[in-house]
Scaffold this motif. Structure first.
Motif, PDB file in Angstrom:
ATOM      1  N   ARG A   1       0.755  -1.113   0.001  1.00  0.00           N
ATOM      2  CA  ARG A   1      -0.035  -0.031   0.050  1.00  0.00           C
ATOM      3  C   ARG A   1       0.786   1.404  -0.504  1.00  0.00           C
ATOM      4  O   ARG A   1       1.865   0.987   0.171  1.00  0.00           O
ATOM      5  CB  ARG A   1      -1.526  -0.239   1.384  1.00  0.00           C
ATOM      6  N   ARG A   2      -0.080   1.780  -0.205  1.00  0.00           N
ATOM      7  CA  ARG A   2       1.151   3.313  -0.658  1.00  0.00           C
ATOM      8  C   ARG A   2       0.327   4.445  -0.547  1.00  0.00           C
ATOM      9  O   ARG A   2      -0.903   4.578  -1.327  1.00  0.00           O
ATOM     10  CB  ARG A   2       1.754   3.051  -1.718  1.00  0.00           C
ATOM     11  N   ASP A   3       0.228   5.432   0.757  1.00  0.00           N
ATOM     12  CA  ASP A   3      -0.226   6.392   0.758  1.00  0.00           C
ATOM     13  C   ASP A   3       0.478   7.756  -0.493  1.00  0.00           C
ATOM     14  O   ASP A   3       1.321   8.357  -0.200  1.00  0.00           O
ATOM     15  CB  ASP A   3      -0.139   7.471   1.627  1.00  0.00           C
ATOM     16  N   LEU A   4      -0.925   8.400  -1.148  1.00  0.00           N
ATOM     17  CA  LEU A   4      -0.838   9.207  -3.069  1.00  0.00           C
ATOM     18  C   LEU A   4      -1.182  10.381  -1.961  1.00  0.00           C
ATOM     19  O   LEU A   4      -0.262  11.237  -2.452  1.00  0.00           O
ATOM     20  CB  LEU A   4      -1.866   8.611  -3.545  1.00  0.00           C
ATOM     21  N   PHE A   5      -1.765  10.394  -0.649  1.00  0.00           N
ATOM     22  CA  PHE A   5      -1.530  11.691  -0.847  1.00  0.00           C
ATOM     23  C   PHE A   5      -2.419  11.959   1.216  1.00  0.00           C
ATOM     24  O   PHE A   5      -3.097  10.758   1.556  1.00  0.00           O
ATOM     25  CB  PHE A   5      -3.483  12.011  -0.925  1.00  0.00           C
ATOM     26  N   LEU A   6      -2.209  13.065   1.978  1.00  0.00           N
ATOM     27  CA  LEU A   6      -2.118  12.909   3.253  1.00  0.00           C
ATOM     28  C   LEU A   6      -1.875  13.985   4.355  1.00  0.00           C
ATOM     29  O   LEU A   6      -1.149  14.958   3.734  1.00  0.00           O
ATOM     30  CB  LEU A   6      -0.830  11.838   4.327  1.00  0.00           C
ATOM     31  N   VAL A   7      -3.096  14.568   4.420  1.00  0.00           N
ATOM     32  CA  VAL A   7      -2.893  15.700   5.328  1.00  0.00           C
ATOM     33  C   VAL A   7      -3.872  16.246   7.158  1.00  0.00           C
ATOM     34  O   VAL A   7      -5.006  15.025   6.348  1.00  0.00           O
ATOM     35  CB  VAL A   7      -3.584  16.876   4.530  1.00  0.00           C
ATOM     36  N   THR A   8      -3.337  16.220   7.305  1.00  0.00           N
ATOM     37  CA  THR A   8      -3.442  16.269   8.744  1.00  0.00           C
ATOM     38  C   THR A   8      -3.951  17.863   9.632  1.00  0.00           C
ATOM     39  O   THR A   8      -2.944  18.759   9.062  1.00  0.00           O
ATOM     40  CB  THR A   8      -3.166  15.372   9.684  1.00  0.00           C
ATOM     41  N   ARG A   9      -5.043  18.043   9.935  1.00  0.00           N
ATOM     42  CA  ARG A   9      -5.684  19.130  11.065  1.00  0.00           C
ATOM     43  C   ARG A   9      -6.255  19.758  12.255  1.00  0.00           C
ATOM     44  O   ARG A   9      -6.987  18.523  12.464  1.00  0.00           O
ATOM     45  CB  ARG A   9      -6.350  19.986   9.553  1.00  0.00           C
ATOM     46  N   GLN A  10      -5.686  20.108  12.520  1.00  0.00           N
ATOM     47  CA  GLN A  10      -6.257  20.151  14.346  1.00  0.00           C
ATOM     48  C   GLN A  10      -7.423  21.061  13.969  1.00  0.00           C
ATOM     49  O   GLN A  10      -7.431  21.720  13.781  1.00  0.00           O
ATOM     50  CB  GLN A  10      -5.239  20.380  15.276  1.00  0.00           C
ATOM     51  N   VAL A  11      -8.242  20.610  14.867  1.00  0.00           N
ATOM     52  CA  VAL A  11      -9.886  21.045  14.380  1.00  0.00           C
ATOM     53  C   VAL A  11      -9.923  21.504  16.119  1.00  0.00           C
ATOM     54  O   VAL A  11     -10.797  22.855  16.525  1.00  0.00           O
ATOM     55  CB  VAL A  11     -11.354  20.342  14.315  1.00  0.00           C
ATOM     56  N   TYR A  12      -9.367  20.602  16.919  1.00  0.00           N
ATOM     57  CA  TYR A  12      -9.524  21.021  19.073  1.00  0.00           C
ATOM     58  C   TYR A  12      -8.457  21.061  19.384  1.00  0.00           C
ATOM     59  O   TYR A  12      -8.140  19.894  19.324  1.00  0.00           O
ATOM     60  CB  TYR A  12     -10.592  20.684  19.346  1.00  0.00           C
ATOM     61  N   PRO A  13      -7.855  22.300  20.585  1.00  0.00           N
ATOM     62  CA  PRO A  13      -8.702  23.473  20.558  1.00  0.00           C
ATOM     63  C   PRO A  13      -8.379  24.312  19.069  1.00  0.00           C
ATOM     64  O   PRO A  13      -7.264  23.929  18.398  1.00  0.00           O
ATOM     65  CB  PRO A  13      -7.599  23.807  21.267  1.00  0.00           C
ATOM     66  N   GLU A  14      -9.678  25.149  18.888  1.00  0.00           N
ATOM     67  CA  GLU A  14      -9.575  25.966  17.134  1.00  0.00           C
ATOM     68  C   GLU A  14      -8.326  26.170  17.179  1.00  0.00           C
ATOM     69  O   GLU A  14      -7.617  26.859  18.154  1.00  0.00           O
ATOM     70  CB  GLU A  14     -10.503  26.006  16.858  1.00  0.00           C
ATOM     71  N   LEU A  15      -8.223  26.239  16.139  1.00  0.00           N
ATOM     72  CA  LEU A  15      -6.386  27.407  15.568  1.00  0.00           C
ATOM     73  C   LEU A  15      -7.126  28.383  15.039  1.00  0.00           C
ATOM     74  O   LEU A  15      -5.770  29.335  14.924  1.00  0.00           O
ATOM     75  CB  LEU A  15      -5.376  26.691  14.524  1.00  0.00           C
ATOM     76  N   GLN A  16      -7.921  28.247  15.021  1.00  0.00           N
ATOM     77  CA  GLN A  16      -8.965  29.817  13.842  1.00  0.00           C
ATOM     78  C   GLN A  16      -9.961  29.676  14.087  1.00  0.00           C
ATOM     79  O   GLN A  16     -10.122  28.563  15.053  1.00  0.00           O
ATOM     80  CB  GLN A  16      -8.850  29.472  12.262  1.00  0.00           C
TER      81      GLN A  16
END
Length: 376
Positions: A75-90
């Motif tokens: 298997r290969r990750d073609l795309f991977l992105v992670t965002r923090q939602v809590y505590p909110e940064l915006q």
């Protein structure tokens, strides 16, 4: 009465996080791709001071999980992105991009937080090879997934009890139909025959939609000394696995075999109609499908449209279709003609009606084992 939107909801086992999304199919319009958006609902008590993240991933999987041996990754990750939602940064307002998000935030209260992702231009669409009746484990596929989880930081090992995984699909709708009429013709010459065999194959248009019949026109002019018999016409799906293996799978998805013949010195002009449908190929191992979500119908994979600047290898699997006419003239001779099989581009009103129809006629039953929809 205004139509109600089906909302997909999935909650972690420990009830710490829940994902709410308005759809699970995201369309690649060739020039732009629908963004992935939704809302995460948290339980601060269950979180116990941990942060909450949401991840969007595109994974190519070739082979079963139990084949991941001797350090060889299938298997290969073609795309991977992670965002923090809590505590909110915006501020929530800056991360809220759709009206559905706004409605959900109002309904779910202060512990709900929006998320938003945009697809890069070079990602493939969802596609999966249909497993056989006895196959177990993960299938060969290009898969997309939204995952919400909690932890001290995003690199922590994810606890299954405190995480939510929701499979989504990236699908492609047909670009504007061209006026091109696909035609292929060729001439066969035989030993001991002064004159040739001429075969012409044509379709009324280049792009057909899933569920639509494919009318094929065949013209044969047999000036040779051979007798032509056993004419057959078929639609074949060609799947190229362009990562790892360069395997090619060629599967007939519709076929008409005839007793038509063209004796020496005669000609034939005839229309055949083929129906390339998954319904006629339910148990065919190795057919490419438009991904598969639990409890939802799918169809044969759409033709792959790859942008010029994108490397084909990044696409994982490429799918194409062709019509082939075959006949016997002492040996087999054949002629093929490529075409596209895709989803039509829906009108906005049609999409609203589909949501309304699914919600009211199917009882709003969707999702994975512990998913339940709600209404916004």
């Amino acid at each position: 009465m205004s139509p109600k939107h089906v909302i997909f909801k999935k909650v972690s086992r420990d009830k710490s996080v829940a994902v709410y999304m308005a759809k699970r199919d995201f369309v690649d319009h060739c020039d732009v791709v629908d963004p992935v958006d939704g809302v995460i609902l948290i339980d601060p008590v269950q979180l116990k001071g941990k942060k909450v993240y949401v991840m969007l991933s595109c994974t190519f999987r070739y082979g079963r999980q139990d084949m991941d041996v001797m350090g060889v990754a299938f298997r290969r990750d073609l795309f991977l992105v992670t965002r923090q939602v809590y505590p909110e940064l915006q501020d929530k307002e800056k991360l809220t991009h759709t009206k559905i998000q706004q409605k959900l935030l109002r309904k779910l209260g202060d512990n709900a937080f929006p998320f938003f992702f945009e697809f890069p231009d070079n990602l493939p669409c969802s596609v999966a090879l249909q497993p056989g009746p006895s196959d177990v484990g993960k299938k060969c596929a290009v898969e997309f997934e939204v995952k919400a989880f909690c932890g001290e930081n995003q690199d922590d090992k994810i606890d299954k009890q405190s995480s939510v995984r929701l499979t989504i699909r990236k699908i492609q709708h047909s670009p504007e139909n061209t006026k091109l009429v696909p035609v292929a013709e060729t001439t066969f010459e035989f030993l001991m025959s002064e004159k040739p065999l001429h075969v012409k194959l044509s379709l009324p248009k280049e792009t057909f939609y899933h569920g639509e019949p494919v009318p094929v026109n065949v013209e044969i002019t047999n000036s040779s000394s051979r007798n032509i018999k056993d004419i057959s016409v078929s639609v074949e799906q060609v799947t190229n696995v362009v990562l790892y293996s360069n395997d090619k799978y060629v599967k007939s998805v519709a076929k008409e075999e005839t007793n038509d013949s063209v004796p020496s010195g005669t000609s034939l002009k005839k229309d055949y109609t083929l129906y390339p449908l998954l319904a006629h190929n339910k148990d065919r191992r190795g057919l490419a499908l438009d991904g598969r979500l639990k409890h939802e119908d799918t169809n044969l994979a759409s033709s792959s449209i790859v942008k010029q600047e994108v490397l084909k290898e990044v696409q994982g699997m490429l799918v194409s279709y062709k019509v082939i006419v075959r006949m016997i003239a002492s040996g087999e001779v054949s002629l093929e003609l490529p075409f596209r099989l895709m989803h039509p581009k829906p009108e906005p009103d049609d999409m609203v009606f589909e949501e309304f129809k699914r919600a009211y006629l199917k009882g709003i039953v969707y999702g994975d084992d512990d998913e339940s929809p709600t209404e916004a």
